[in-house]
Design an enzyme around this catalytic site. Structure first.
Site, PDB file in Angstrom:
ATOM      1  N   CYS A   1      -4.135  -0.216   5.772  1.00 11.96           N
ATOM      2  CA  CYS A   1      -4.382  -0.455   4.302  1.00 11.96           C
ATOM      3  C   CYS A   1      -3.010   0.542   3.855  1.00 11.96           C
ATOM      4  O   CYS A   1      -2.533   1.752   4.078  1.00 11.96           O
ATOM      5  CB  CYS A   1      -5.922  -0.239   3.315  1.00 11.96           C
ATOM      6  SG  CYS A   1      -6.901  -1.178   4.061  1.00 11.96           S
TER       7      CYS A   1
ATOM      8  N   CYS B   1      -5.730   1.276  -1.722  1.00  8.08           N
ATOM      9  CA  CYS B   1      -6.672   0.550  -1.411  1.00  8.08           C
ATOM     10  C   CYS B   1      -7.789   1.185  -1.484  1.00  8.08           C
ATOM     11  O   CYS B   1      -8.378   1.663  -1.467  1.00  8.08           O
ATOM     12  CB  CYS B   1      -6.585  -0.149  -0.080  1.00  8.08           C
ATOM     13  SG  CYS B   1      -8.119  -1.203   0.175  1.00  8.08           S
TER      14      CYS B   1
ATOM     15  N   CYS C   1      -4.848  -5.899   5.576  1.00  5.14           N
ATOM     16  CA  CYS C   1      -6.507  -6.065   4.848  1.00  5.14           C
ATOM     17  C   CYS C   1      -5.780  -6.778   3.791  1.00  5.14           C
ATOM     18  O   CYS C   1      -4.161  -6.371   2.892  1.00  5.14           O
ATOM     19  CB  CYS C   1      -6.295  -4.136   3.529  1.00  5.14           C
ATOM     20  SG  CYS C   1      -7.353  -4.113   2.191  1.00  5.14           S
TER      21      CYS C   1
ATOM     22  N   CYS D   1      -6.007  -4.824  -0.805  1.00  9.04           N
ATOM     23  CA  CYS D   1      -4.448  -3.974  -0.873  1.00  9.04           C
ATOM     24  C   CYS D   1      -3.705  -5.235  -0.811  1.00  9.04           C
ATOM     25  O   CYS D   1      -2.108  -4.279  -0.755  1.00  9.04           O
ATOM     26  CB  CYS D   1      -4.780  -3.289  -0.844  1.00  9.04           C
ATOM     27  SG  CYS D   1      -4.420  -2.657   1.017  1.00  9.04           S
TER      28      CYS D   1
HETATM   29 ZN   LIG Z   1      -6.645  -2.078   1.756  1.00  3.09          ZN
END
Ligand SMILES: [Zn+2]
Length: 356
Positions: free
Chosen positions: A32, A36, A63, A66
């Site tokens: 991330c 995030c 991810c 994000c």
């Molecule tokens: Zn994330």
């Protein structure tokens, strides 16, 4: 990598750090950006990466929430501040001017942006880093003087001021007599009779033994005549559990925060006492020698006798040069039993197979 700084950015979803590092979560296999909003992973499950490429290389997937790959350029001010963190870490002694120079900014501007992004001034940050190193040095068993120089402290008196602050002691936190503070205490049974454990909001301020509760309570009031003293077992449960286990030989390391007043000399003595390994003893004159002045034996003995937190600062591990137990604030018989329990527990451990 500035893991503490990064971790703080993660816990606060600080978008200014987006692009300066990525966090990979071992348990989910996802990486991330710092901002995030997905659920905060546990610290021990996180690895930090300088680039998303590095995160992918170690087998992590981006991810979906994000979209860490999509972030464009990084905040140049954050990049500069992180560079300054690196310089501070690098062991070179930098002045604020030197640091500002290195990233092409005015000292004033750097000071302000550093504080804004990291939360403390460059100077405070450098001090904290030096203290980390000092503590590592102590844990690794290097002697105190070496630890002082290893950690880049110029004068030892300053070091001990810092040591007090950072090893959980806050001697200037309250006025004499405990004016304006609340102290919670409880009294319970342990292998040495009745034990009183008392704390402020910051840490332990009194640990004492006696045969009856009234004597313990009276003593606590005498130590802190102006404090508001409230009996409350619930806020002391963790402390009491640890200490009672320790006394019974079931837990060797005690690492509890302290809130005690002390002179600089007492602090130095008590710090040394906390380094005496479990089950070992040293003499008063050895402590004096470690402090650099053989003649201070009596002052060392007085500092031991003025210890207000039994066992947590293990003044019971200091004995006469001939090995005699001499005195103990809470009775020499208790000292004898404490040391005997430590020796037993140490021996028992030795006899266990070493590959357990
Ligand atoms: Zn994330």
């Amino acid at each position: 990598m500035e893991t503490e700084v990064f971790w703080k950015a993660v816990t606060t979803n600080d978008a200014r750090f987006d692009g300066t590092f990525y966090l990979g979560v071992k348990t989910t296999g996802i990486y991330c950006r710092p901002s995030c909003r997905a659920r905060l992973p546990k610290r021990e499950n996180i690895d930090f990466f300088p680039t998303w490429e590095a995160a992918e290389k170690s087998g992590l997937r981006a991810c979906l929430r994000c979209k860490p790959k999509e972030k464009g350029e990084t905040d140049p001010q954050v990049a500069k501040v992180l560079r300054v963190c690196e310089l501070i870490e690098s062991d070179e002694m930098y002045s604020l001017e030197g640091l500002a120079d290195a990233v092409g900014q005015s000292p004033y501007h750097l000071q302000r942006s550093f504080k804004e992004i990291i939360g403390v001034s460059p100077k405070k940050y450098a001090e904290a880093k030096r203290m980390d190193k000092f503590k590592e040095g102590l844990r690794a068993g290097s002697d105190v003087t070496a630890a002082i120089y290893d950690s880049g402290f110029g004068s030892s008196s300053r070091l001990y001021e810092k040591a007090a602050e950072n090893l959980g002691m806050t001697p200037a936190a309250y006025k004499k007599g405990g004016e304006g503070i609340e102290i919670n205490y409880t009294i319970t049974d342990c292998e040495l009779g009745r034990i009183l454990v008392a704390r402020t909001i910051k840490g332990l301020c009194n640990v004492a033994f006696a045969d009856d509760d009234a004597a313990l309570e009276e003593n606590l009031k005498r130590e802190f005549p102006k404090a508001e003293i409230v009996k409350d077992a619930s806020v002391l449960k963790h402390f009491v559990d640890e200490i009672v286990k320790h006394i019974a030989g079931k837990k060797k390391r005690l690492d509890l925060p302290l809130d005690i007043q002390a002179t600089a000399f007492q602090m130095r003595v008590w710090e040394l006492l906390r380094k005496i390994p479990y089950g070992e003893t040293v003499s008063y004159s050895q402590i004096a020698e470690m402090l650099g002045d053989k003649k201070k034996v009596r002052a060392v003995a007085r500092a031991c006798a003025s210890n207000r937190v039994a066992v947590v600062i293990p003044c019971h591990r200091v004995v006469g040069s001939d090995g005699k137990l001499t005195g103990y604030r809470w009775g020499v018989e208790r000292k004898e039993r404490l040391l005997a329990a430590e020796r037993r527990s140490k021996e028992a451990k030795k006899q266990e197979p070493s590959n357990v």
